[in-house]
Design a protein around this motif. Structure first.
Motif, PDB file in Angstrom:
ATOM      1  N   CYS A  16     -43.387  -5.957 -52.465  1.00  0.00           N
ATOM      2  CA  CYS A  16     -44.419  -6.609 -53.284  1.00  0.00           C
ATOM      3  C   CYS A  16     -44.550  -5.928 -54.640  1.00  0.00           C
ATOM      4  O   CYS A  16     -45.037  -6.537 -55.595  1.00  0.00           O
ATOM      5  N   GLY A  77     -42.502 -12.035 -67.828  1.00  0.00           N
ATOM      6  CA  GLY A  77     -42.902 -11.744 -66.449  1.00  0.00           C
ATOM      7  C   GLY A  77     -44.199 -12.456 -66.125  1.00  0.00           C
ATOM      8  O   GLY A  77     -44.782 -13.148 -66.967  1.00  0.00           O
ATOM      9  N   ALA A  78     -44.655 -12.238 -64.900  1.00  0.00           N
ATOM     10  CA  ALA A  78     -45.851 -12.963 -64.453  1.00  0.00           C
ATOM     11  C   ALA A  78     -47.083 -12.618 -65.283  1.00  0.00           C
ATOM     12  O   ALA A  78     -47.910 -13.489 -65.561  1.00  0.00           O
TER      13      ALA A  78
END
Ligand SMILES: Cc1ncc(COP(=O)(O)O)c(C=O)c1O
Length: 399
Positions: A16, A77-78
């Motif tokens: 994660c 990126g996120a």
């Protein structure tokens, strides 16, 4: 003597946080860096070559996610995708109410705080003890003046998967733009963007064995014109994200997605793919961890990320232990894990996610997370309960 190799721990259970890039991804990045080093905006040979590769990668990305190429914006990126989705959309509207769940990633929380300073009211959608959105609050949460909603799809710290389609449909019925942070979910299976009641979706490549520094924002065509760019200059990414595109990283992300697609089709043929194998491994590990006293699993055990185990760690006498201290002991033993969101790992704060789930205040620093991936083998997994037990003893003995 620490057994761990600093660049690649022996047992890596922190998917994660990030994942090791797959060999095909590394190969592709090297190849593209060599052949398509030009600027995709240039109109000469090297530029055209880069532009072609960029668009080919966009097509691959779109086809893996059942999206149109114009729905796909490349970002770093996120975190950036989340900023572009929420700030970009909100700034094109009159301030109203933004609703976010109580278990968002810090990137969403930070954007909500920014919007609050810009005149937006922020409502937090409460969750239950398993980290599930309280759906009974739907009418009050989505009542006017709610203008924008963001709910994390798969929670990184406790693994709970939210009923994202139900929330998306409720937003759609009320004409409210809906964003989801799908960063942890995308690594667990490709999405069918075409069929989802979601308007904006953020993700990062490095969580799915792609490279760092590249991510995506999926946007429905009708929302494109209502997003204000956060960085301006060149007209890249439909004018919504200026800056020369990192062609090799984009190609690396497209390859990571292709690899997932291949695994999904292998699944159709063999009825078993790596994601499902990881789930089997996860289930077996979780069962073996039951023998350790003082562990309590957190999050929804049914609707949950298939590679994720989250727990609270305590002594056999039920005294809470520091998750960070256990992670440090595990690292000495050659096992990489996390005490929560990687972004919060450097700070010894209480977990906001556990707090939102109304975990007893004494246990708010006791979170521990194992997140698995296809690089693991069964023999390694056999060692994990023993290593965890040792780490717990080591921490408990100095409390
Ligand atoms: C759910 C979630 N959202 C957003 C992010 C931010 O991703 P990145 O650091 O790649 O921008 C992460 C990374 O940990 C995450 O787990």
């Amino acid at each position: 003597m620490v057994r761990v190799n600093s660049s690649r721990p022996e047992i890596y259970l922190d998917a994660c946080a990030t994942t090791p890039p797959g060999p095909a991804v590394i190969q592709r990045i090297m190849e593209v860096q060599q052949i398509a080093w030009g600027n995709p905006s240039s109109i000469h040979g090297p530029g055209i070559c880069a532009a072609e590769l960029l668009e080919r990668s966009r097509q691959t990305t779109a086809s893996c996610l059942m999206a149109n190429t114009t729905d796909v914006l490349f970002t770093s990126g996120a975190t950036e995708s989340i900023h572009l989705a929420l700030l970009g959309t909100a700034r094109s509207m009159q301030p109203g109410r933004l609703v976010i769940s109580a278990v968002e990633h810090p990137a969403v929380v930070a954007v909500a705080q920014m919007l609050n300073r810009e005149g937006w009211e922020v409502f937090t959608w409460p969750v239950d003890a398993l980290g599930r959105i309280k759906l009974e609050a739907v009418d009050s949460m989505l009542a006017p003046p709610t203008r924008l909603v963001s709910v994390i799809w798969g929670q990184s710290e406790v693994g709970t998967i939210q009923p994202i389609k139900t929330i998306g449909r409720a937003c759609r019925d009320r004409g409210i733009p809906f964003h989801t942070d799908a960063t942890q979910v995308l690594s667990q299976g490709l999405l069918d963007w075409a069929s989802l009641p979601i308007d904006l979706l953020s993700a990062s490549a490095h969580k799915l064995q792609g490279p760092k520094g590249i991510g995506l924002l999926l946007v429905r065509p009708e929302f494109l014109s209502s997003i204000q760019p956060l960085q301006c200059g060149g007209g890249q990414e439909q004018g919504l994200r200026a800056g020369t595109e990192p062609v090799a990283l984009v190609a690396g992300m497209a390859t990571a997605l292709e690899q997932m697609k291949k695994l999904a089709s292998d699944f159709d043929q063999s009825k078993q793919n790596q994601v499902s194998m990881v789930k089997v491994m996860r289930d077996a590990l979780q069962k073996n961890l039951l023998t350790i006293p003082g562990l309590y699993f957190t999050g929804d055990q049914t609707n949950r990320l298939p590679h994720h185990i989250s727990m609270l760690v305590g002594t056999a006498q039920n005294q809470p232990l520091s998750g960070r201290a256990v992670v440090r002991e595990l690292a000495k033993l050659g096992l990489a894990a996390s005490s929560g969101s990687a972004c919060m790992a450097g700070q010894s704060k209480n977990s906001m996610v556990l707090e939102a789930m109304q975990v007893n205040s004494e246990w708010l620093q006791s979170g521990l997370r194992f997140s698995l991936g296809p690089w693991l083998i069964d023999e390694q997994m056999q060692d994990v309960p023993d290593l965890l037990q040792k780490a717990i003893y080591a921490v408990a003995s100095v409390v």
